[in-house]
Scaffold this motif. Sequence first.
Motif: not given
Length: 186
Positions: A28, A90, A98, A112, A116, A122, A127-129, A133-135
């Motif tokens: 992350a 996912s 999301n 997300g 994460q 993470w 960021q996580i949503t 970024y999460s991918t």
Amino acid sequence: MNTIFRKSVLSVAGLAFAGGVFAGPIAAHANPAVDAKPAAVAVQSAAKPQGDQSRITLNDEQTANVKAIIAATKKAGLPERAAVISIATSLQESKLENLGHLGDANDHDSLGLFQQRPSSGWGTPEQITDPEYSTTAFLKGLKQVDGWQDMPLTQAAQTVQVSAYPDAYAQWEQQATDLVAQHWNS
């Protein structure tokens, strides 16, 4: 179950959990733009999906998230197989939605597309949503798994996610494969 076997299983589970706790923050906090490297073209797995397969009908938001996962995979220079693993993950974790904080229905602080956790390093909730970024964070973790291109999807996903349900990812492989085939070149 005999005591020695039970202790062995618990030791392995503990190591897997600890690995996930430490791998999450590493993945992350990396700078995706700096750390991204073009990957060699990998051969798409010809293995038949494991077990019974599930399928859901996607709405516009879920389809947009599929496209975002594919775009992030391409941007990371990874092959279609990475997108299949990401989308199947996912699908299992959020049904490609999301998800924000779900109150009491939340699994700890999971958020997300990939569920994460900020507390596991993470990233921030913002960021996580963010689908890109999460991918990218998921893919960074995937790239750290030796031989991910050739292992069963559920094993590759589980190595990154460290889920309480490690075999659950397999049920989404066919739909994820179909979605990548449909959207990779669009």
